[in-house]
Design an enzyme around this catalytic site. Structure first.
Site, PDB file in Angstrom:
ATOM      1  N   GLY A   1     -27.908  29.241  20.568  1.00 32.60           N
ATOM      2  CA  GLY A   1     -27.212  28.383  19.613  1.00 32.60           C
ATOM      3  C   GLY A   1     -27.532  26.966  20.179  1.00 32.60           C
ATOM      4  O   GLY A   1     -27.729  26.104  19.355  1.00 32.60           O
ATOM      5  N   ASP A   2     -27.532  26.687  21.448  1.00 33.14           N
ATOM      6  CA  ASP A   2     -27.751  25.464  21.908  1.00 33.14           C
ATOM      7  C   ASP A   2     -29.133  24.952  21.346  1.00 33.14           C
ATOM      8  O   ASP A   2     -29.278  23.765  21.082  1.00 33.14           O
ATOM      9  CB  ASP A   2     -27.689  25.250  23.640  1.00 33.14           C
ATOM     10  CG  ASP A   2     -26.293  25.865  23.819  1.00 33.14           C
ATOM     11  OD1 ASP A   2     -25.206  25.597  23.023  1.00 33.14           O
ATOM     12  OD2 ASP A   2     -26.070  26.182  25.264  1.00 33.14           O
TER      13      ASP A   2
ATOM     14  N   SER B   1     -27.677  34.911  22.208  1.00 35.91           N
ATOM     15  CA  SER B   1     -26.865  34.376  23.426  1.00 35.91           C
ATOM     16  C   SER B   1     -26.517  32.997  23.201  1.00 35.91           C
ATOM     17  O   SER B   1     -27.064  32.246  22.071  1.00 35.91           O
ATOM     18  CB  SER B   1     -27.623  34.463  24.537  1.00 35.91           C
ATOM     19  OG  SER B   1     -28.636  33.571  24.604  1.00 35.91           O
ATOM     20  N   LYS B   2     -25.707  32.564  24.143  1.00 36.41           N
ATOM     21  CA  LYS B   2     -25.302  31.105  23.811  1.00 36.41           C
ATOM     22  C   LYS B   2     -26.417  29.947  23.729  1.00 36.41           C
ATOM     23  O   LYS B   2     -26.326  29.007  23.114  1.00 36.41           O
ATOM     24  CB  LYS B   2     -24.191  30.745  24.821  1.00 36.41           C
ATOM     25  CG  LYS B   2     -23.736  29.279  25.002  1.00 36.41           C
ATOM     26  CD  LYS B   2     -22.687  29.009  26.208  1.00 36.41           C
ATOM     27  CE  LYS B   2     -22.526  27.801  26.759  1.00 36.41           C
ATOM     28  NZ  LYS B   2     -23.032  26.724  25.733  1.00 36.41           N
ATOM     29  N   ARG B   3     -27.297  30.307  24.818  1.00 32.11           N
ATOM     30  CA  ARG B   3     -28.433  29.339  24.928  1.00 32.11           C
ATOM     31  C   ARG B   3     -29.140  29.483  23.397  1.00 32.11           C
ATOM     32  O   ARG B   3     -29.753  28.208  23.179  1.00 32.11           O
ATOM     33  CB  ARG B   3     -29.360  30.006  25.830  1.00 32.11           C
ATOM     34  CG  ARG B   3     -28.821  30.078  27.155  1.00 32.11           C
ATOM     35  CD  ARG B   3     -30.026  30.748  28.169  1.00 32.11           C
ATOM     36  NE  ARG B   3     -31.204  29.689  28.146  1.00 32.11           N
ATOM     37  CZ  ARG B   3     -31.005  28.903  29.278  1.00 32.11           C
ATOM     38  NH1 ARG B   3     -30.341  28.930  30.224  1.00 32.11           N
ATOM     39  NH2 ARG B   3     -32.198  27.937  29.203  1.00 32.11           N
TER      40      ARG B   3
END
Length: 510
Positions: free
Chosen positions: A272-273, A268-270
């Site tokens: 990556g962050d 998920s995007k999280r």
RNA sequence: ACUCCGUUAGUCAAAUGGCUAAGACGCCUGACUUUCUAUCAGGAAUUAAGGGUUCAAUUCCCUUACGGAGUACCA
């Protein structure tokens, strides 16, 4: 499977295209090209609430950046256009009504609230609420209601949805299983009695994914549906829908999911962050919040590297070759060699691919990219930058690494790394460096070879030890213990600058 | 909870019913009588567990465990 192969990538424009979506698109593209087929982009925007401004453009730009453009899609005037489901709205209702006429679907008036209540109620009892053959006669729909009542409700403008009659006990008798063949998974089967009567047409006048999807796949003559594993549970519905409409279903292939690098669940995007890598191909600015999500492109990844890496997530050629151009991928690709299990995303490996693709580029190309990205280089001759890049590129992964690797080719070090100083600057270093200045000055034809012969010759004939000379020398020139061959550096910056830097460090030594 | 799908080293993964279970990333060590994030050379590390079938199973079957997905008028 010669010229009739038509595949589609069918994303929803609900935000930036996720890396997993890129992989799905890639596999569709590879399969299409391998079989001289057609790669279609279809925008599935049937949910008006989730529509996000700019998402469609983002999808198109991403595919183009990756080098996997579609053959047919929005804004191409192809025979199956339009390619946005919102523009195909008028097509879907007739099929929903056809299904009702055939007794394969029905109107349902249950409100979202009442269904919610049923679900909660069942959950409290530890059961799962399924809207299907066992209770549809007890709910509010055109099966439980009289025809007059149904007509009246519709005439009154009451909201309704159309549900597909998944299993009709009267007509189908036994419960049985629905079995199908998946190109990746082989035989897959589902128990009919557990399937629910899915909504295929919503009260807002739009079809749901399921209806729109099979109608469009049929109308667009899609031969192979290659999509993510999250759709596998919908396969029996889709097959039943094809049957009910009297159409032939396409072949299905469900791709394994891309999982988080660590921990549970899909990428998920999280993640990556949190772990510091992009999950989107291009940078994306959220139109509502203004939040910026980084992209592979902006982070300095080459599209070839990303594509190569993505291709190996869930697929491999069965040989030891790992570096593949897009053409080579097209050639080697085979759905049968796609894995069934989910693959963890490894941000380290994609860096390795990037490093590799960096080495393939010419020094001039890299120099131009480097120069364009670094304001300090504005007035520097690109030929000089090219030579510099040639010396260090094998230790760079990104264009963005170059400045750290090469700044001392453009300006003298302003400080010396502390740890390196301790290691390199010892007693006697001063005298050694003073002698080196003499030697440097004595080299008239200032080439790498001449420098090397002179200084190395002096070191060996005096039995000094390379470390005692080379380390402080490197520190003087670079400011740290890093970089390519010391003699290359001296040659590049020239005699005058070399002497100056050595004098600098001599004055720095206490 | 239910349904479906899956499970080879830390990760991506190859392979076959039968020799020491490929390769890559990462990691560790060494070398490069000059650094390194580079290069080269080495190294550690895997068939989830338990049952079968078989002369022989990582490979076929079953059970368990674990993981994933789905169970929306989202796709």
């Amino acid at each position: 499977m010669s010229n009739n192969v038509r595949v589609r990538f069918a994303p929803s424009p609900t935000g930036p295209l996720h890396i997993g979506g890129v992989r799905t698109a890639l596999f569709n593209y590879l399969f299409a090209k391998k079989h001289n087929g057609t790669f279609v982009l279809r925008i599935e925007d049937t949910d008006q609430n989730r529509y996000v401004e700019g998402a469609e453009d983002y999808i198109v730009e991403s595919l183009n950046w990756c080098g996997i453009p579609f053959d047919e899609g929005p804004n191409t005037n192809e025979q199956f256009s339009p390619y946005r489901q919102s523009e195909r709205k008028h097509l879907y209702k007739q099929y929903a009504e056809e299904l009702i006429a055939k007794g394969k679907a029905y109107y349902a008036f249950d409100t979202a609230e009442s269904l919610d209540a049923h679900r909660k109620d069942h959950e409290a009892k530890g059961k799962t609420f399924i809207y299907n053959w066992h209770n549809r006669e007890k709910l509010t729909n055109s099966i439980s209601l009289s025809k007059e009542e149904v007509d009246k409700r519709i005439a009154n403008g009451e909201d309704y949805v159309i549900r597909f009659k998944m299993l009709d006990l009267k007509n189908q008798g036994s419960h049985g299983t629905i079995r199908t063949r998946d190109l990746i998974r082989g035989s897959v089967s589902f128990k009919m009695e557990l399937l629910d009567d899915k909504v295929i047409f919503k009260s807002d006048g739009m079809p749901t994914y399921h209806l729109a999807n099979i109608v469009d796949d049929h109308l667009m003559k899609i031969s192979h549906v290659i999509r993510g594993e999250e759709w596998l549970p919908s396969v029996p519905l889709h097959i039943a829908l094809y049957h009910a409409l009297g159409w032939q279903a396409p072949e299905f292939a469900h791709l394994p999911l891309i999982l988080k690098p660590t921990g549970k669940g899909k990428l998920s995007k999280r993640d990556g962050d949190k772990l510091g890598f992009p999950v989107f191909p291009l940078e994306w600015t959220d139109p509502k919040t203004g939040d910026i999500s980084r992209g592979y492109k902006e982070d300095g990844y080459f599209p070839e590297a990303m594509v190569n890496f993505l291709a190996f997530l869930g697929w491999n050629p069965g040989t030891e070759q790992e570096i593949f151009s897009l053409d080579e991928l097209v050639n080697a690709f085979d759905l049968e060699r796609v894995h069934k299990a989910g693959a963890r995303f490894d941000p380290e490996k994609i860096k390795w691919f990037n490093h590799h693709y960096m080495q393939d580029q010419s020094n001039d190309d890299l120099a131009n990219q480097f120069k364009a990205s670094q304001p300090e280089l504005e007035s520097i001759d690109v030929n000089y930058i090219s030579l510099v890049v040639g010396l260090v590129k094998e230790r760079a992964t990104f264009i963005g690494d170059f400045w750290n690797l090469t700044h001392y080719f453009f300006s003298a070090p302003t400080s010396y790394d502390e740890k390196a100083s301790k290691k390199a600057l010892k007693e006697g270093t001063k005298d050694v460096l003073e002698k080196v200045i003499e030697l440097v000055n004595s080299v008239d034809d200032f080439t790498t070879d001449n420098l090397q012969n002179t200084i190395k010759g002096w070191i060996t004939s005096n039995d000094i030890g390379f470390g005692k000379v080379m380390m402080p020398l490197r520190l003087a020139l670079v400011g740290a213990l890093q970089g390519p061959d010391v003699f290359d550096i001296m040659f590049m910056i020239g005699k005058k600058e070399t002497v100056k830097r050595i004098e600098n460090i001599i004055s720095f030594i206490p």
